[in-house]
Scaffold this motif. Sequence first.
Motif, PDB file in Angstrom:
ATOM      1  N   GLU A 138       0.856  -1.184   0.000  1.00 18.41           N
ATOM      2  CA  GLU A 138       0.000   0.000   0.000  1.00 18.41           C
ATOM      3  C   GLU A 138       0.896   1.239   0.000  1.00 18.41           C
ATOM      4  OE1 GLU A 138      -2.521  -0.425   3.392  1.00 18.41           O
ATOM      5  OE2 GLU A 138      -3.855  -1.841   2.396  1.00 18.41           O
ATOM      6  N   SER A 332      -4.213   5.956  -4.354  1.00 13.09           N
ATOM      7  CA  SER A 332      -4.756   4.664  -3.955  1.00 13.09           C
ATOM      8  C   SER A 332      -5.416   3.961  -5.139  1.00 13.09           C
ATOM      9  CB  SER A 332      -5.771   4.857  -2.819  1.00 13.09           C
ATOM     10  OG  SER A 332      -6.389   3.631  -2.495  1.00 13.09           O
ATOM     11  N   GLU A 334      -7.309   1.255  -4.460  1.00 11.35           N
ATOM     12  CA  GLU A 334      -8.449   0.565  -3.868  1.00 11.35           C
ATOM     13  C   GLU A 334      -9.743   1.242  -4.299  1.00 11.35           C
ATOM     14  OE1 GLU A 334      -7.794   0.729   0.294  1.00 11.35           O
ATOM     15  OE2 GLU A 334      -6.290  -0.884   0.295  1.00 11.35           O
TER      16      GLU A 334
END
Length: 493
Positions: A138, A332, A334
Amino acid sequence: MPDKAKDSEVGIWESILREAQAATRVPDKTLLVMGRPGIGKRTLVQALYTCATPGAVVDAGSDMAAEGNSRAVGIDYGYFGNRDPADTEAASAPEYSCPAATTVLMMEDVKFEKVLRDNMKADDLKHMYAMICLDLKEPWKMMEDFRQWVEFLLQATSDLLQQLPLGEQDELRARVADAVANYSEPSDGDQQNGDQQDAGGRPSGASITYNLGVPVVVVVTRSDGASAFETQKTLGWAETIEAHLRSEALSYGAALIYTMAQAKNARNVDVLYDYLMHRMYAYPLKRKPQVPSRDALFLPSGWDSQAKVDQVAAQLPGGKGLQTSFESVIVSTEPPVAELPKLEVCEDLQTFLKNQVKKLAEAPASQTKRSSTAGVEATRSDKDALPRKSATGRDSMSGQATDNASLAKFFENLLERGEGARASVSATAGANGAVADAAAPKAPVADADAPKAPAAEGERASVSAAPPAPADDGQRASVSGAPPAPAADGARA
């Protein structure tokens, strides 16, 4: 006397041996490991334990056997042995015991800073080292985590430093500065990327901007996440991450190393162990810097410089180097989390009615005054008083909602009419009962004008005496319901 002299002689030799043993004993160290939950800190500590004592057998039920599981604790503990990296072959023996150990303190939340300070003393800083763990799976959280843990480390150690004499504070800061300034790259082995490295054996002379008094190592865990940087969307991420991390680590004189602690595919764990032993006990460091590398980067403290960082930053996409913020490039991947609908809290009916009564009571007098037309409207008939809808579907009384007096009069009229309606309903119910009795069905009566069956001439049938004979088609039944007797033509009952 001779016995006493002998005992005193033995006591002297014992004290000398104990002092010699204490002088030659390797001191234990403390390693503060910081990082968010679930990024592999415990797995890395377990890998360091295995690297220290390869021949040791870990009990499957012990805490050291657990890998990768975060625990809901403010501060967690671990350990691994300390030894000379050159004794790897001897350490493979099952009976090998390390001469010292490192106590590991693991922090996962900055809220527990007070817990850490309660478990540390000012003298512990002399044997303390810090390791900041970042997650390459991440990467968009890496810089935020780094700044957060650096601030946490500064707050946790600054108060302890103030408790030490000024001379000892200077010694701790000098220990960090000297390790950076006196670093010299090992001269043995093959030279890699010679255009970016200093000549072997020559001190780098690097300096640091912020000296925390504690050696810092930045460890990037789960470096196999670099394989995700090969798509079109993540193109250039690996170089951007390296440039920003090197720039931040350079300010604190921190080393930078990428690791992957897996049972079948460990990477740079042995390099990290050797470097920790080098910083803790000044063992010779035979590991050379590994740069550039996406998943096995190793930069010891003192090797890097601002010129080298600028050279890497100049090659970043966009041409702006480090002027482009880290968060604007590393975003990100996600999917966004769907926001839950906002809950609307409704008051119960009784509370609502009480509030309305209170508002009506507090209404200004100007709003409660009625006009002359309002008095006429209050005496309308039921049909006119009830709210009607216009062609557009709007309530015709919506314009009178603020006329409190009219509304009160309206409901009073409804109550009065309701009482009158109940009395009317009772009277109507009585009348309807009488009508129902009168209208109840009765037995059929014979029709006087109905034709009868023909009878003998001159003969007259007696209604009460003679039983009726069967009638012809179309003849009606008698009052008693018995079938009539046949009668002569033209006879009448």
